[in-house]
Design an enzyme around this catalytic site. Structure first.
Site, PDB file in Angstrom:
ATOM      1  N   THR A  91      15.665 -41.258   4.686  1.00  0.00           N
ATOM      2  CA  THR A  91      16.427 -40.787   3.541  1.00  0.00           C
ATOM      3  C   THR A  91      15.596 -41.046   2.292  1.00  0.00           C
ATOM      4  OG1 THR A  91      17.500 -42.944   3.376  1.00  0.00           O
ATOM      5  CG2 THR A  91      18.655 -41.245   4.619  1.00  0.00           C
ATOM      6  N   TYR A  95      18.458 -19.771  -5.046  1.00  0.00           N
ATOM      7  CA  TYR A  95      18.463 -19.704  -3.585  1.00  0.00           C
ATOM      8  C   TYR A  95      17.032 -19.494  -3.120  1.00  0.00           C
ATOM      9  CZ  TYR A  95      21.673 -19.474   0.351  1.00  0.00           C
ATOM     10  OH  TYR A  95      22.418 -19.777   1.460  1.00  0.00           O
ATOM     11  N   ASP A 149      12.726 -43.909  12.401  1.00  0.00           N
ATOM     12  CA  ASP A 149      13.661 -43.630  11.320  1.00  0.00           C
ATOM     13  C   ASP A 149      13.573 -44.805  10.350  1.00  0.00           C
ATOM     14  OD1 ASP A 149      15.830 -43.380   9.639  1.00  0.00           O
ATOM     15  OD2 ASP A 149      17.252 -42.842  11.211  1.00  0.00           O
ATOM     16  N   LYS A 196      17.818 -44.768  -0.532  1.00  0.00           N
ATOM     17  CA  LYS A 196      18.023 -46.206  -0.340  1.00  0.00           C
ATOM     18  C   LYS A 196      16.921 -46.952  -1.086  1.00  0.00           C
ATOM     19  CE  LYS A 196      20.395 -45.548   4.103  1.00  0.00           C
ATOM     20  NZ  LYS A 196      20.158 -44.136   4.443  1.00  0.00           N
ATOM     21  N   ARG A 229      20.180 -38.432  -3.041  1.00  0.00           N
ATOM     22  CA  ARG A 229      20.611 -38.419  -1.653  1.00  0.00           C
ATOM     23  C   ARG A 229      19.959 -37.235  -0.942  1.00  0.00           C
ATOM     24  NH1 ARG A 229      24.369 -41.947  -0.488  1.00  0.00           N
ATOM     25  NH2 ARG A 229      24.826 -40.871   1.458  1.00  0.00           N
ATOM     26  N   GLU A 288      15.650 -19.660   0.573  1.00  0.00           N
ATOM     27  CA  GLU A 288      15.432 -19.795   2.008  1.00  0.00           C
ATOM     28  C   GLU A 288      13.955 -19.607   2.342  1.00  0.00           C
ATOM     29  OE1 GLU A 288      17.887 -17.084   4.129  1.00  0.00           O
ATOM     30  OE2 GLU A 288      19.651 -18.376   4.066  1.00  0.00           O
TER      31      GLU A 288
END
Length: 426
Positions: free
Chosen positions: A219, A47, A193, A222, A228, A49
Site C-alpha cells: 500500500t 479518464y 506484501d 501506511k 490510500r 484507461e
C-alpha cells in the site's frame, strides 16, 4: 449550486477528531498537505484507461506525464526496474499478482490470518481463499516469530505455486532469503506484501525483499505516508515461466502479464488524482528528511515496547523490529474489543486484533495492535512514549470508570494541542 454544508461539516468534524486524539492504528498515517491537494485536484476529472502512451481515451498527454513521474520516482526509491502504480488498494495489488501467475485451484502458501497474516494471503472469506487452494504457515508459540521450518515443511508437502510473505500484524523483520530458498526447492514463485514496513525498507532500516522475491506489493498509505492506494513492483523483469506469447510469437515478460492483470484484468480506469498524490509522496520519500522520520518510527516503537513491558504487558514476540506492537491482553483480563471501545472514549484510537493461538473470536479477540506512524508524523518522540503508554494503561485498568476515562481524554486533548496538524486548514 448550493454548498453541501452537511458533508463539509463532517469533514471539519473529522479534522478535529484527528487533531485532538492519539492515532495508534498501525495502518494509518497523516499525509502532507500537498498530497491531499493533489488528491483533490482536477486530475480527478480525467479518464485514462490503459497506461502512459497507450490509452483508450484522448486528452491523456498530461496524466501520462504524471503517472510516469510516479513510476519513475517509485523505481528510484527502491532501485527497481518495474513498477505499476495503478492498483486502487493493496488488496487489489495482491489480487492482480495472483491473477497474473495463478489459475483457479492452484495452491498458495501464506501466513495464517490468526497469526498476523492478511485476508488476501489465503483467507477463506477473501478472493484468495475462494479462488485458490490456500495453505498456511504460522508463528512459533514459544516466541511469536515466523516458524520457517514449518513453512518449509508445509511447502514441500503441498508444493504451492506461490509463497506469500508479509503480514498485517507482525512486529518482526522477515528472512526473505530463506523463503526464496524454500521456493526454489519446489519451483514456486514468491510474493512479498510489504504494505506495513515499506517505508522502513525504503529507508534501508529493515531487510529488503527485492533481491529475493519475484513480486513485491504494498500500500502507499501506511509507513510510506502517501494516499490510500496500492503498488506492484519487481526488482528485475523476467520471462513468464508458462511460455505465454504475444500475437507475434514472442514470450511475454512478467511486466506484460502484471500490467494486463491490473488493467483490464481487475480494474478499469486508474485514479489519476490518487496517482498524482502517490507521485507527491514518492517525492517526499526521496528527501533526506524521510529517513529521519523512518528512524524515529523505530525509536518510538521500541520505546513504547519497553514501556509496555515495564507495566507487565505481554508483547507477542517480546518486542518489535518495525513500527507496530501486537499485545496479548489475556493477562490483563480485558478483551481486545473492550480495550478498543474503551480507549476510543479517551480519544485514543487503535484496533482489536487476534493474537497467535487466540481463544476468542475475530470479533472479540484477545489482543490489540498498536502502531506509531501517525503519532511520529505528528512529532512525538521516544521520550513521549512513556506518557502514551501511561494513558493506555490507566484506561485499560479502569475500563469501567468513566471519570478516569474522561480525565485521560482531557489530558490527551491538551497534550496533542501542542502538536500542530494542518494549520493551513484553520
Amino acid at each position: 449550486m448550493q454548498r453541501d454544508t452537511a458533508i463539509f461539516d463532517l469533514i471539519q468534524e473529522e479534522l478535529h477528531r484527528q487533531r485532538r486524539g492519539l492515532e495508534l492504528i498501525a495502518s494509518e498515517n497523516f499525509t502532507s498537505l500537498q498530497v491531499m491537494q493533489a488528491m483533490g485536484s482536477v486530475m480527478t476529472n480525467k479518464y485514462a484507461e490503459g497506461y502512459p502512451g497507450k490509452r483508450y481515451y484522448g486528452g491523456c498527454e498530461v496524466v501520462d506525464k504524471s503517472e510516469q513521474l510516479a513510476i519513475d520516482r517509485l523505481k528510484a526509491i527502491f532501485n527497481i526496474e518495474y513498477a505499476n502504480v495503478q492498483p486502487h488498494s493493496g488488496a487489489q495489488a495482491n489480487m492482480a499478482v495472483q491473477a497474473a501467475i495463478l489459475q483457479p485451484g492452484d495452491a498458495i502458501l501464506g501466513l495464517d490470518l490468526s497469526m498476523g497474516g492478511h485476508l488476501t494471503h489465503g483467507s477463506p472469506v477473501a478472493f484468495s481463499g475462494k479462488t485458490y487452494v490456500a495453505h498456511h504457515y504460522g508463528v512459533k508459540k514459544e516466541d511469536g516469530r515466523v516458524d520457517y521450518e514449518a513453512l518449509e515443511q508445509k511447502a514441500l508437502e503441498v508444493k504451492p505455486k506461490l509463497i506469500i510473505c508479509g503480514a498485517s500484524a507482525y512486529s518482526r523483520d522477515w528472512d526473505y532469503a530463506r523463503i526464496r530458498a524454500v521456493a526454489d526447492k519446489i519451483g514456486a514463485l514468491v510474493m512479498a506484501d510489504i504494505a506495513h514496513p515499506a517505508g522502513l525498507i525504503a529507508a534501508g532500516l529493515l531487510n529488503s525483499p527485492f533481491d529475493h522475491c519475484h513480486f513485491i506489493t504494498s500500500t502507499t498509505h501506511k509507513t510510506l505516508r502517501g494516499p490510500r492506494g496500492g503498488i506492484i513492483m519487481m526488482k528485475h523483469d523476467f520471462e513468464n515461466p508458462w511460455g505465454h506469447k504475444t500475437p507475434k510469437g514472442e514470450i511475454k515478460m512478467m511486466s506484460n502479464l502484471l500490467d494486463l492483470s491490473v488493467f483490464p484484468g481487475i480494474q478499469g480506469g486508474p485514479l489519476e488524482h490518487v496517482i498524482a498524490a502517490k507521485a507527491v509522496s514518492f517525492h517526499e520519500i526521496l528527501q533526506d528528511e524521510y529517513k529521519v522520520y523512518a528512524q524515529q518510527m523505530i525509536k518510538n516503537a521500541q520505546a513504547m515496547s519497553q514501556a509496555f513491558l515495564e507495566k507487565g504487558y505481554d508483547l507477542v514476540s517480546g518486542g518489535t523490529d518495525n513500527h507496530l506492537l501486537l499485545i496479548d491482553l489475556r493477562n490483563k483480563n480485558i478483551s481486545g474489543k473492550k480495550a478498543e471501545n474503551t480507549l476510543v472514549k479517551a480519544d485514543i484510537t487503535l484496533n482489536k486484533n487476534m493474537v497467535p493461538f487466540d481463544d476468542k473470536s475475530p470479533f472479540i479477540t484477545s489482543g490489540i495492535r498498536v502502531g506509531v506512524p501517525a503519532i511520529t508524523t505528528r512529532g512525538l518522540k521516544e521520550n513521549d512514549m512513556q506518557q502514551v503508554v501511561n494513558w493506555l494503561d490507566r484506561v485499560l485498568m479502569h475500563a469501567d470508570d468513566e471519570t478516569v476515562i474522561s480525565t485521560v481524554r482531557g489530558e490527551v486533548n491538551e497534550f496533542m494541542s501542542g502538536f500542530s496538524m494542518y494549520p493551513e486548514l484553520g
